[in-house]
Design an enzyme around this catalytic site. Structure first.
Site, short mmCIF file in Angstrom:
data_model
loop_
_atom_site.label_atom_id
_atom_site.label_comp_id
_atom_site.label_asym_id
_atom_site.label_seq_id
_atom_site.Cartn_x
_atom_site.Cartn_y
_atom_site.Cartn_z
N HIS A 70 0.85 -1.20 0.00
CA HIS A 70 0.00 0.00 0.00
C HIS A 70 0.88 1.25 0.00
CE1 HIS A 70 -4.03 1.81 1.44
NE2 HIS A 70 -3.24 2.81 1.13
N GLU A 124 -10.72 3.29 7.71
CA GLU A 124 -9.65 4.23 8.03
C GLU A 124 -10.28 5.42 8.76
OE1 GLU A 124 -8.01 6.15 4.60
OE2 GLU A 124 -6.28 6.96 5.66
O1 LIG Z 1 -4.94 6.94 3.17
C1 LIG Z 1 -5.63 7.30 2.22
N1 LIG Z 1 -6.98 7.19 2.29
C2 LIG Z 1 -7.79 7.52 1.27
N2 LIG Z 1 -7.33 8.05 0.14
C3 LIG Z 1 -6.00 8.23 0.03
C4 LIG Z 1 -5.12 7.88 1.03
N3 LIG Z 1 -3.88 8.18 0.63
C5 LIG Z 1 -4.00 8.71 -0.59
N4 LIG Z 1 -5.28 8.75 -0.96
C6 LIG Z 1 -5.84 9.27 -2.20
C7 LIG Z 1 -5.18 10.55 -2.66
C8 LIG Z 1 -4.53 10.20 -3.97
O2 LIG Z 1 -4.59 11.23 -4.90
C9 LIG Z 1 -5.35 9.01 -4.43
C10 LIG Z 1 -4.70 8.11 -5.46
O3 LIG Z 1 -3.43 7.69 -5.09
O4 LIG Z 1 -5.62 8.32 -3.23
ZN LIG Z 2 -3.89 4.75 1.04
#
Ligand SMILES: O=c1[nH]cnc2c1ncn2[C@H]1C[C@H](O)[C@@H](CO)O1
Ligand SMILES: [Zn+2]
Length: 357
Positions: free
Chosen positions: A18, A206
């Site tokens: 991830h 999350e």
């Molecule tokens: O931890 C996360 N939770 C939900 N969405 C996330 C997280 N980290 C990054 N993203 C989103 C922001 C990025 O632009 C997108 C694609 O990688 O995924």
């Molecule tokens: Zn993520």
């Protein structure tokens, strides 16, 4: 079993499931790509820009954390930019001792300058191929294609993932703000992927609780859970230390559903108050299929070595524990079984044996 040194953690083979491509750029690369395309940044040197990302992401809210991506996605709108970011990602992970990684990003966020979805995936793959060649094959990297959960392009992105499955794409994901955007909004995409015998993970549990995890598994059929930390809400620890699993937590553990845990990121978005209190400790003790991940190396100022080293310092984990996380991750990868086995037998087990684990 003695605790390893930081250098041993760095040398140990690590597996990363991830990691967001658009969350792992080098600050210097953001600066240079921004200068090329005229994107305004909140800082003008690499040191301050790196600090700006970590400070701003340290917001206590997933929504505000996600706002920082405007400055990475904004500079990843050209084929050469995407290729460079893909190449550097592979180089940085290999230098950190990662031997297998699945790197994700949302192709739909990289089309504002006219690239097609297909061109986006091709440009990233070119960078991954260049990076892999430059590191003498010390690392294997696959793409995961993400659809943004607040948008409506998931079916199209799922089709893209299937079209690219023999050319470097190992699976699919959905990401973005969780509250208000349940995974069942994208059922069509998940059903399509299942019919295609394809693999997918879902960011769930999350910023939102058990219903999101339950939907991801029982409605959508997720192979793995992105984060999944809130599964802890279905576990009761009695005053005498006895532990009781609710039906969903028991299902996740019984079925060995992998949890892609990202401790540093969780501290920033408020999903956990401190590393010592992070559910990863109890979930590991209870033998859930826990994996350790970086999520966003730039926004969290982290690396696989840092994540594991912080766990070693907080929970006293040994090299054998780190080997367990790594084998969990490799077993859970969206790579064909024989390729997973080869990495386990030829790289991971010998690597830990060499370090004395
Ligand atoms: O931890 C996360 N939770 C939900 N969405 C996330 C997280 N980290 C990054 N993203 C989103 C922001 C990025 O632009 C997108 C694609 O990688 O995924
Ligand atoms: Zn993520």
């Amino acid at each position: 079993m003695t605790t390893p040194t930081r250098d041993e953690v760095r040398r140990a083979p690590k597996v990363l499931l991830h990691d967001h491509l658009d969350g792992g750029l080098r600050p210097q690369t953001v600066l240079e790509l921004a200068a090329d395309c005229g994107h305004d940044l909140p800082a003008s040197d690499a040191g301050s820009l790196g600090r700006w990302f970590t400070d701003s992401a340290d917001s206590g809210s997933l929504e505000r954390y996600l706002e920082t991506f405007d400055h990475t996605v904004g500079v990843m709108q050209t084929a050469h930019g995407l290729t460079r970011v893909g190449r550097e990602c592979v180089e940085d992970l290999a230098a950190d001792g990662v031997v297998y990684a699945e790197v994700r990003y949302a192709p739909e966020q990289h089309v504002s300058n006219g690239l097609t979805l297909d061109e986006v995936v091709a440009a990233v793959q070119e960078g991954i191929d260049e990076g892999t060649a430059a590191t003498d094959g010390r690392i294997v990297v696959r793409q995961l294609l993400t659809a943004m959960r607040h948008q409506a392009r998931s079916r199209e992105i799922a089709e893209l993932a299937v079209a690219w499955r023999d050319r470097g794409v190992a699976g699919f994901d959905i990401a973005g703000a969780e509250a208000g955007y349940p995974p069942t909004r994208h059922l069509d995409a998940f059903e399509y992927l299942q019919r295609e015998n394809s693999h997918f993970t879902i960011h769930a549990g999350e910023a939102f609780g058990l219903p999101s995890i339950w939907q991801a598994i029982q409605w959508c059929g997720a192979d793995r859970l992105g984060h999944g930390v809130r599964i802890i809400d279905d576990i009761t620890v009695g005053e005498d230390g006895s532990v009781e699993l609710g039906r969903l937590a028991a299902y996740v553990r019984d079925r060995r559903i992998p949890l892609e845990m990202c401790p540093a990121s969780n501290l920033q978005t408020g999903a956990a108050a401190s590393l010592a209190e992070h559910p990863i400790g109890l979930l590991t003790e209870l033998r859930f299929r826990v994996t350790v991940n970086t999520d966003n190396r730039l926004m969290s100022g982290t690396s696989m070595t840092d994540e594991m080293w912080n766990l070693v310092q907080t929970f006293g984990y040994s090299l054998a524990d780190l080997r367990w996380f790594t084998l969990n991750a490799m077993k859970s990868a969206f790579l064909p079984f024989d390729e997973r086995l080869a990495l386990i037998d030829e790289i991971i087990k010998p690597g830990y044996a060499e370090l004395g684990a």
